[in-house]
Design a protein around this motif. Sequence first.
Motif, PDB file in Angstrom:
ATOM      1  N   UNK A  23       0.826  -1.219   0.000  1.00 14.40           N
ATOM      2  CA  UNK A  23       0.000   0.000   0.000  1.00 14.40           C
ATOM      3  C   UNK A  23       0.859   1.268   0.000  1.00 14.40           C
ATOM      4  N   UNK A  24       1.866   1.406   0.871  1.00 20.83           N
ATOM      5  CA  UNK A  24       2.703   2.619   0.783  1.00 20.83           C
ATOM      6  C   UNK A  24       3.472   2.723  -0.539  1.00 20.83           C
ATOM      7  N   UNK A  25       3.959   1.598  -1.042  1.00 22.93           N
ATOM      8  CA  UNK A  25       4.661   1.620  -2.325  1.00 22.93           C
ATOM      9  C   UNK A  25       3.712   2.089  -3.419  1.00 22.93           C
ATOM     10  N   UNK A  26       2.513   1.548  -3.445  1.00 19.73           N
ATOM     11  CA  UNK A  26       1.501   1.945  -4.429  1.00 19.73           C
ATOM     12  C   UNK A  26       1.192   3.433  -4.318  1.00 19.73           C
ATOM     13  N   UNK A  27       1.075   3.921  -3.089  1.00 23.56           N
ATOM     14  CA  UNK A  27       0.774   5.337  -2.845  1.00 23.56           C
ATOM     15  C   UNK A  27       1.858   6.236  -3.442  1.00 23.56           C
ATOM     16  N   UNK A  29       4.206   5.524  -5.709  1.00 26.07           N
ATOM     17  CA  UNK A  29       4.299   5.388  -7.163  1.00 26.07           C
ATOM     18  C   UNK A  29       3.185   6.182  -7.836  1.00 26.07           C
ATOM     19  N   UNK A  30       1.983   6.075  -7.320  1.00 24.47           N
ATOM     20  CA  UNK A  30       0.853   6.816  -7.884  1.00 24.47           C
ATOM     21  C   UNK A  30       1.053   8.326  -7.730  1.00 24.47           C
ATOM     22  N   UNK A  31       1.602   8.748  -6.592  1.00 29.58           N
ATOM     23  CA  UNK A  31       1.888  10.171  -6.378  1.00 29.58           C
ATOM     24  C   UNK A  31       2.906  10.675  -7.413  1.00 29.58           C
ATOM     25  N   UNK A  32       3.940   9.892  -7.697  1.00 32.38           N
ATOM     26  CA  UNK A  32       4.930  10.276  -8.701  1.00 32.38           C
ATOM     27  C   UNK A  32       4.327  10.340 -10.098  1.00 32.38           C
ATOM     28  N   UNK A  33       3.434   9.412 -10.405  1.00 28.97           N
ATOM     29  CA  UNK A  33       2.777   9.419 -11.713  1.00 28.97           C
ATOM     30  C   UNK A  33       1.906  10.663 -11.872  1.00 28.97           C
ATOM     31  N   UNK A  34       1.132  11.000 -10.834  1.00 24.04           N
ATOM     32  CA  UNK A  34       0.271  12.183 -10.901  1.00 24.04           C
ATOM     33  C   UNK A  34       1.097  13.464 -10.998  1.00 24.04           C
ATOM     34  N   UNK A  35       2.185  13.556 -10.249  1.00 23.90           N
ATOM     35  CA  UNK A  35       3.057  14.729 -10.328  1.00 23.90           C
ATOM     36  C   UNK A  35       3.689  14.819 -11.711  1.00 23.90           C
ATOM     37  N   UNK A  36       4.073  13.688 -12.275  1.00 20.99           N
ATOM     38  CA  UNK A  36       4.623  13.665 -13.638  1.00 20.99           C
ATOM     39  C   UNK A  36       3.619  14.160 -14.666  1.00 20.99           C
ATOM     40  N   UNK A 116       3.680  29.608 -14.189  1.00 21.43           N
ATOM     41  CA  UNK A 116       2.449  28.833 -14.358  1.00 21.43           C
ATOM     42  C   UNK A 116       2.261  27.990 -13.102  1.00 21.43           C
ATOM     43  N   UNK A 117       1.068  28.067 -12.506  1.00 20.08           N
ATOM     44  CA  UNK A 117       0.754  27.299 -11.300  1.00 20.08           C
ATOM     45  C   UNK A 117      -0.348  26.297 -11.608  1.00 20.08           C
ATOM     46  N   UNK A 118      -0.226  25.127 -11.001  1.00 18.36           N
ATOM     47  CA  UNK A 118      -1.303  24.144 -11.084  1.00 18.36           C
ATOM     48  C   UNK A 118      -1.462  23.497  -9.708  1.00 18.36           C
ATOM     49  N   UNK A 119      -2.680  23.470  -9.241  1.00 17.82           N
ATOM     50  CA  UNK A 119      -2.974  22.966  -7.901  1.00 17.82           C
ATOM     51  C   UNK A 119      -2.744  21.457  -7.813  1.00 17.82           C
ATOM     52  N   UNK A 120      -2.227  21.038  -6.676  1.00 17.22           N
ATOM     53  CA  UNK A 120      -2.042  19.612  -6.401  1.00 17.22           C
ATOM     54  C   UNK A 120      -3.175  19.053  -5.549  1.00 17.22           C
ATOM     55  N   UNK A 121      -4.158  19.898  -5.230  1.00 17.55           N
ATOM     56  CA  UNK A 121      -5.252  19.475  -4.345  1.00 17.55           C
ATOM     57  C   UNK A 121      -6.041  18.323  -4.953  1.00 17.55           C
ATOM     58  N   UNK A 122      -6.362  18.407  -6.233  1.00 17.87           N
ATOM     59  CA  UNK A 122      -7.157  17.355  -6.856  1.00 17.87           C
ATOM     60  C   UNK A 122      -6.420  16.023  -6.848  1.00 17.87           C
ATOM     61  N   UNK A 123      -5.118  16.054  -7.129  1.00 17.58           N
ATOM     62  CA  UNK A 123      -4.369  14.801  -7.120  1.00 17.58           C
ATOM     63  C   UNK A 123      -4.229  14.259  -5.704  1.00 17.58           C
ATOM     64  N   UNK A 125      -6.460  14.681  -3.306  1.00 19.63           N
ATOM     65  CA  UNK A 125      -7.783  14.121  -2.983  1.00 19.63           C
ATOM     66  C   UNK A 125      -7.935  12.734  -3.602  1.00 19.63           C
ATOM     67  N   UNK A 126      -7.496  12.593  -4.852  1.00 18.91           N
ATOM     68  CA  UNK A 126      -7.563  11.301  -5.524  1.00 18.91           C
ATOM     69  C   UNK A 126      -6.710  10.266  -4.793  1.00 18.91           C
ATOM     70  N   UNK A 127      -5.516  10.657  -4.378  1.00 24.73           N
ATOM     71  CA  UNK A 127      -4.650   9.739  -3.638  1.00 24.73           C
ATOM     72  C   UNK A 127      -5.280   9.306  -2.313  1.00 24.73           C
ATOM     73  N   UNK A 128      -5.914  10.232  -1.622  1.00 21.14           N
ATOM     74  CA  UNK A 128      -6.563   9.891  -0.347  1.00 21.14           C
ATOM     75  C   UNK A 128      -7.707   8.907  -0.556  1.00 21.14           C
ATOM     76  N   UNK A 129      -8.494   9.113  -1.603  1.00 21.06           N
ATOM     77  CA  UNK A 129      -9.611   8.199  -1.889  1.00 21.06           C
ATOM     78  C   UNK A 129      -9.083   6.811  -2.215  1.00 21.06           C
ATOM     79  N   UNK A 130      -8.030   6.733  -3.027  1.00 18.87           N
ATOM     80  CA  UNK A 130      -7.462   5.434  -3.392  1.00 18.87           C
ATOM     81  C   UNK A 130      -6.867   4.753  -2.169  1.00 18.87           C
ATOM     82  N   UNK A 131      -6.188   5.522  -1.315  1.00 20.95           N
ATOM     83  CA  UNK A 131      -5.615   4.953  -0.097  1.00 20.95           C
ATOM     84  C   UNK A 131      -6.713   4.399   0.819  1.00 20.95           C
ATOM     85  N   UNK A 132      -7.794   5.156   0.986  1.00 14.82           N
ATOM     86  CA  UNK A 132      -8.914   4.674   1.807  1.00 14.82           C
ATOM     87  C   UNK A 132      -9.519   3.404   1.214  1.00 14.82           C
TER      88      UNK A 132
END
Length: 149
Positions: A23-27, A29-36, A116-123, A125-132
């Motif tokens: 679960x932490x590894x998945x979290x 990796x997914x965070x890096x993909x979303x940031x990418x 240029x700014x882009x919010x990380x809030x949506x990503x 939120x998505x990570x928190x939902x997937x973790x839950x």
Amino acid sequence: MKLTHYISIRYIGVTLLVMLISIPIFYFVLQNVLTGNIDESLQDQKILIIKKLQNVDNKNFVILENEIQVTKSSVAIPNEKLFTKEIYNKEEDEKEFFRILQFSVKSNSENYNVQIKQSLVESEDLLKIILKLLISILLILVATLLFIN
């Protein structure tokens, strides 16, 4: 009966161990993909902004939306910068993390510094939902194995 009980307990233990490691590894990796993906989106916006600034007369200069800041400057930013920063959001009355890309564009002998700014809030939120969801699956799996046992 004791042998099946022993095997079931070991199976539950191994399942818990694998899930708690994965679960932490998945979290992360997914965070890096979303940031990418956000970084790629910022680079795409950069290309569009450079094209627009190359075709704009100084008289027709327009400030773009809130996430994009273009300022005239006598000094150009030497290198492109890509970083994460916490910024206060007045509408939400809270601090939010943004991914920021800063670079310079030279057009009609003028230097423009662009941010240029882009919010990380949506990503986030998505990570928190997937973790839950993953933790819920783990709990259901363990409860089911204990019930079967």
